[in-house]
Design an enzyme around this catalytic site. Sequence first.
Site, PDB file in Angstrom:
ATOM      1  CG  HIS A 122      -1.025   6.525  -1.881  1.00  0.00           C
ATOM      2  ND1 HIS A 122      -2.112   6.318  -2.701  1.00  0.00           N
ATOM      3  CD2 HIS A 122      -1.373   6.063  -0.657  1.00  0.00           C
ATOM      4  CE1 HIS A 122      -3.091   5.757  -1.991  1.00  0.00           C
ATOM      5  NE2 HIS A 122      -2.659   5.589  -0.750  1.00  0.00           N
ATOM      6  CG  LEU A 123       5.215   4.960  -5.537  1.00  0.00           C
ATOM      7  CD1 LEU A 123       5.870   3.969  -6.495  1.00  0.00           C
ATOM      8  CD2 LEU A 123       6.210   5.418  -4.478  1.00  0.00           C
ATOM      9  NE  ARG A 124       0.287  11.329  -3.048  1.00  0.00           N
ATOM     10  CZ  ARG A 124      -0.817  10.862  -2.495  1.00  0.00           C
ATOM     11  NH1 ARG A 124      -1.687  10.185  -3.237  1.00  0.00           N
ATOM     12  NH2 ARG A 124      -1.065  11.038  -1.230  1.00  0.00           N
ATOM     13  CG  HIS A 152      -1.998   0.993   1.210  1.00  0.00           C
ATOM     14  ND1 HIS A 152      -3.171   0.821   1.891  1.00  0.00           N
ATOM     15  CD2 HIS A 152      -2.111   2.193   0.598  1.00  0.00           C
ATOM     16  CE1 HIS A 152      -3.965   1.864   1.707  1.00  0.00           C
ATOM     17  NE2 HIS A 152      -3.323   2.720   0.916  1.00  0.00           N
ATOM     18  CG  HIS A 212     -10.632   3.967   1.419  1.00  0.00           C
ATOM     19  ND1 HIS A 212      -9.525   4.744   1.676  1.00  0.00           N
ATOM     20  CD2 HIS A 212     -11.673   4.601   2.017  1.00  0.00           C
ATOM     21  CE1 HIS A 212      -9.883   5.803   2.394  1.00  0.00           C
ATOM     22  NE2 HIS A 212     -11.187   5.726   2.617  1.00  0.00           N
ATOM     23  CG  ASP A 252      -2.507   4.860   3.498  1.00  0.00           C
ATOM     24  OD1 ASP A 252      -2.378   5.179   2.296  1.00  0.00           O
ATOM     25  OD2 ASP A 252      -3.488   5.212   4.186  1.00  0.00           O
ATOM     26  CG  HIS A 274      -6.433   2.252   5.252  1.00  0.00           C
ATOM     27  ND1 HIS A 274      -7.793   2.054   5.236  1.00  0.00           N
ATOM     28  CD2 HIS A 274      -6.157   3.015   4.149  1.00  0.00           C
ATOM     29  CE1 HIS A 274      -8.325   2.667   4.201  1.00  0.00           C
ATOM     30  NE2 HIS A 274      -7.345   3.249   3.513  1.00  0.00           N
TER      31      HIS A 274
END
Length: 422
Positions: free
Chosen positions: A54-56, A52, A173, A300, A227
């Site tokens: 987030h590399l954007r 999990h 989510h 996350d 999460h």
Amino acid sequence: MSNLVITGVQMPDGTRTDLHIRDGVLVDEASADAERIDADGLVALPGLVDLHTHLREPGREDAETVASGSRAAARGGFTCVHAMANTSPVTDTPERAEHVLGLGERAGLVQVVPVGAITRGLRGEELADLALMHRSRAGVTVFSDDGFCVMDASLMRRAFEWIRPFDGVLAQHAQDSNLAGPGACCHEGELSGRLGLGGWPPVAESVILARDVQLAEATGSRYHACHVSTAEGIEVIRWAKARGIKVTAEATPHHLSLTTEELVGYDTTYKVNPPLRTSEHVEALREALADGTIDIVGTDHAPHAAHDKDHAFADARPGMLGLEQALAVVIDTMVEPGRLDWQGVADRMSHAPARVGRVGGQGRPLAVDEPANLVLVDPTRRALVDKADSASLSRNNPYHGRDLPDPVELTVFRGQVTYRRG
């Protein structure tokens, strides 16, 4: 490829050995000219795997890129990260999944595994190209609209049916938007009322989990709860596992270590979704991670540019950094209090997430003929966390100024040193 000999290292089971690496693989004997590393006092773990992240990139390269996120991951001891789909454009087609895969290959510091969106544009209205993403070079196996909940039960059921033939997994989510809408940003309770912040009740998580695990049972498909943050959610997961439903779950470092009391000063660094909870929920998560109800630690990791956090609390973007301090938090909250041993850490942060994500070559035992993906850990080293000292492009680090373990000495990915202290 690097040729290395790591001498006198402690394995997760407590035994001591020398590790020999040649041409990206653990071998019986490295070449005579191999670099020697004295690992006396250090612990060797299989390279950490994050399900999990987030590399954007693409779309928000001001907050993070695949290259900068890969550097942060390597610094945290990771050799594999799953890149969530909420980029711009969204990773909801084979071509976009292959683009993210290529960015990771060019960075070359960790294995970057694209996560595909469940629905087109994360809008929750129409299924994305699930089977086509899986059949692409990216081989997408995990699908998630993370950041949004798939509220339509019928659509979620059809998604389960689409992924079943190739043994995919839906990572949800869990947030009922009717119970915790756009304004929900603080654990619902006395503190949310006192601070004047929108309440996010625990039931908003557990009702979605209860719905989804039954859909997973009805379709025979795999489900992963992102999460998990509440004691109520844990009980749903425990019930589902007792029934033999194919369900796995993750806890984040911040939900294992921080409580809603951090919000008293309205510091937007601590705005995250789901929100930080009370100490009772934190304790329940630690117990569930220890007993295996919670299968994995998922960071996350959610970098944000300063201008996304520099708002009133209710208006700031939710999310915080996680890759570089994830292992530190697990050592602090789980290992040092005796809840997990090093084999438990290897399972929750490497073996299990690789197994859930079906990632070949990751999460493997440190044994001859296995890929040389590993991290050397100093279990005694501690330091004050400094948000300025980060490989990430963003600075929304919730551990800034805290005294935490500072464990990672060396990370090796496919035989190549990707991080070395100093």
